[in-house]
Design an enzyme around this catalytic site. Structure first.
Site, PDB file in Angstrom:
ATOM      1  N   ASP A   1      67.960  14.175  38.187  1.00  0.00           N
ATOM      2  CA  ASP A   1      67.912  13.836  36.887  1.00  0.00           C
ATOM      3  C   ASP A   1      66.586  14.502  36.625  1.00  0.00           C
ATOM      4  O   ASP A   1      66.030  14.254  35.308  1.00  0.00           O
ATOM      5  CB  ASP A   1      67.928  12.600  36.507  1.00  0.00           C
TER       6      ASP A   1
ATOM      7  N   MET B   1      65.620  11.170  41.525  1.00  0.00           N
ATOM      8  CA  MET B   1      65.850  10.505  40.146  1.00  0.00           C
ATOM      9  C   MET B   1      64.596   9.504  39.873  1.00  0.00           C
ATOM     10  O   MET B   1      64.226   8.763  40.647  1.00  0.00           O
ATOM     11  CB  MET B   1      67.264   9.905  40.250  1.00  0.00           C
ATOM     12  N   HIS B   2      64.448   9.522  38.596  1.00  0.00           N
ATOM     13  CA  HIS B   2      63.224   8.684  37.926  1.00  0.00           C
ATOM     14  C   HIS B   2      63.366   8.590  36.437  1.00  0.00           C
ATOM     15  O   HIS B   2      62.537   7.993  35.857  1.00  0.00           O
ATOM     16  CB  HIS B   2      62.070   9.374  38.176  1.00  0.00           C
ATOM     17  N   ARG B   3      64.561   9.332  35.910  1.00  0.00           N
ATOM     18  CA  ARG B   3      64.601   9.293  34.406  1.00  0.00           C
ATOM     19  C   ARG B   3      64.731   7.804  33.989  1.00  0.00           C
ATOM     20  O   ARG B   3      65.803   7.023  34.526  1.00  0.00           O
ATOM     21  CB  ARG B   3      65.770  10.124  34.035  1.00  0.00           C
TER      22      ARG B   3
END
Ligand code: UD1
Ligand code: UDP
Length: 440
Positions: A286, A208-210
């Site tokens: 994500d 996840m990095h959004r």
């Protein structure tokens, strides 16, 4: 012909590699310009190595900054290179700031822009990526759309079908080409080999990095609460630098890292990552690219978002949107583990992203456009001022191909009363409203 490719982040390198390779194989002149948005070795250089493409010809080293500053620096650097290199077409990929900067600069220099992975829409204007991809589409002249659904998004916005080429997604090319190579080579990164994934059950790969997840304390906390309870899984989490920074800032990193069933490692190379994802029971993510890779590798995906610009993965059955909702995450992980029929259905979802020949189709189209002089931006004296699109209600059995031949026309869009339909050659138009142009 000279083709310039602009890229700047991990997924752009992965998804442009098959195209860069295809251009090189055909002996076409090309340059690759790296914006420098991703600069850590494990976010950039390692992918040139793993995907066996040459280092970029230019790197303008923009580094990390706010959106406006980063995009502005990119535009300045890209313009200098394009003015001196004078390519016939500039390729941009996806929805990062490089796409926005590259498409704006090139189009203002009257250089054709080819948008690879065009037409995706999440309809969520809080995402920087949604703004980037929309603006890039306006400034582009060739659209390499991965699916008919993304083509319809563009047609519904009034784009002409003339320059839409349905290619599939180059992520499939990259996956198919590299999975066997990866398996033969084995795992290289010590942090992953130490985990001995070959002898590990119930692997959950997490990325996840959004911005809307990791920069939002409430959402990221809710996701982490779910992760804490998922102790029936072995969670392997190659952490994006953005996420590591924000988890540390929020004071959430140490506790997560101390959990026995959670293995946080640095971002890993593409060949290692393919081995990890293909050995996983499920993917929680994500990431845009990972939603596509999951369905390509037949691994069920749960997406940590409330909407997706990859709705094909959901309608085809391989992906479920769980948002950052703890209960939804727990419920679906449990269901995938315990309900074999449910899991198999997700695993066997048909892949909407093509056969792995997307790079070939893309470069075929570019060559054809170049040879026909279609990459040239029209001079003012060649532009008609009137908008000639016509509409008709069809009340006979006639296919798209038949209508187009009979009327020397190009159909842009067909609407069957329920939904918009892509005007594929064999579609029977009876009962549909269409928009079309007479050919030039
Ligand atoms: C960018 C893209 C996003 C894409 C993602 C792929 C935009 C608007 N966002 O997001 O669409 O999904 O790349 O991974 O273009 N950092 C490092 N080292 C690096 C790169 C970044 O430490 O090599 C850290 C910096 O603290 C930086 C933060 O990560 O501020 C965010 O990086 P940035 O490139 O702004 O956005 P991404 O989240 O990577
Ligand atoms: N990926 C990788 N190593 C990792 C994490 C991801 O090689 O540690 C690859 C993954 O296979 C996918 C791409 O990175 O192709 C996705 O990049 P990211 O999630 O950063 O960006 P997005 O696709 O969301 O734009």
């Amino acid at each position: 012909m000279k083709i310039a490719t602009i890229l700047g982040t991990r997924p752009e390198i992965i998804k442009m590699a098959p195209i860069i390779d295809e251009i090189a194989k055909r002996g076409i002149d090309q340059i690759v310009l790296h914006t420098g948005q991703h600069y850590d070795k494990e976010m950039s250089d390692n992918f040139f190595r793993d995907l066996e493409i040459p280092s970029p010809d230019y790197n303008i080293h923009v580094g990390s900054a706010s959106h406006g500053k980063q995009t502005g620096l990119m535009m300045k650097g890209i313009e200098e290179v394009l003015v001196s290199e004078k390519p016939d077409i500039v390729l941009v990929q996806g929805d990062t700031n490089a796409v926005l900067a590259g498409a704006l600069v090139a189009s203002k220099l009257h250089i054709a822009v080819g948008h690879v992975e065009a037409g995706l829409r999440s309809f969520d204007m809080t995402m920087p990526e949604e703004i980037n991809r929309r603006v890039a589409d306006v400034a582009s002249s060739m659209y390499f759309v991965p699916t008919v659904e993304s083509a319809i998004n563009l047609l519904a916005e009034g784009f002409s079908r003339r320059n839409l080429i349905v290619t599939g997604n180059t992520v499939v090319d990259a996956c198919f080409r590299h999975l066997e190579i990866a398996k033969k080579r084995g795992i290289e990164e010590e942090s992953l080999s130490r985990l001995d994934i070959e002898n590990m059950d119930n692997i959950l790969t997490l990325t996840m990095h959004r911005a809307e997840n990791v920069d939002d304390r409430k959402r990221v906390t809710s996701i982490i609460e779910a992760l804490k309870e998922l102790d029936q899984m072995n969670i392997i989490f190659p952490i994006h630098p953005r996420t590591k920074n924000t988890l540390q800032e929020f004071g959430l990193f140490d506790e997560l890292d101390s959990l026995e069933h959670v293995h946080i490692i640095k971002p890993i190379g593409y060949l290692d990552f393919l081995q990890l994802t293909s050995a996983s029971t499920l993917i929680l993510t994500d990431s845009g690219g990972l939603q596509e890779e999951a369905i390509t590798l037949d691994v069920p995906a749960l997406t940590l978002r409330y909407n997706t610009e990859r709705p094909e993965t959901v309608t085809s059955g391989g992906n479920i949107l769980v948002g950052s909702d703890k209960d939804a995450i727990l419920e679906y992980v449990d269901r995938i583990l315990s309900d074999e029929e449910f899991r198999d259905k997700m695993k066997n979802a048909p892949n909407p992203y093509g056969q792995g020949d997307s790079a070939k189709l893309t470069v075929d189209a570019i060559q054809e456009y170049y040879e026909k002089g279609l990459l040239d931006i029209k001079a003012p004296e060649d532009i008609m001022s009137s908008f000639s699109r016509k509409m008709a209600l069809i009340d006979e059995d006639i296919t798209v191909r038949e209508f187009e031949t009979k009327n020397d026309a190009l159909i842009h869009m067909a609407y069957d009363g329920d939904e918009m339909r892509f005007p594929a050659d064999d579609l029977n138009l009876n009962g549909m409203m269409i928009t079309y142009d007479e050919r030039e």
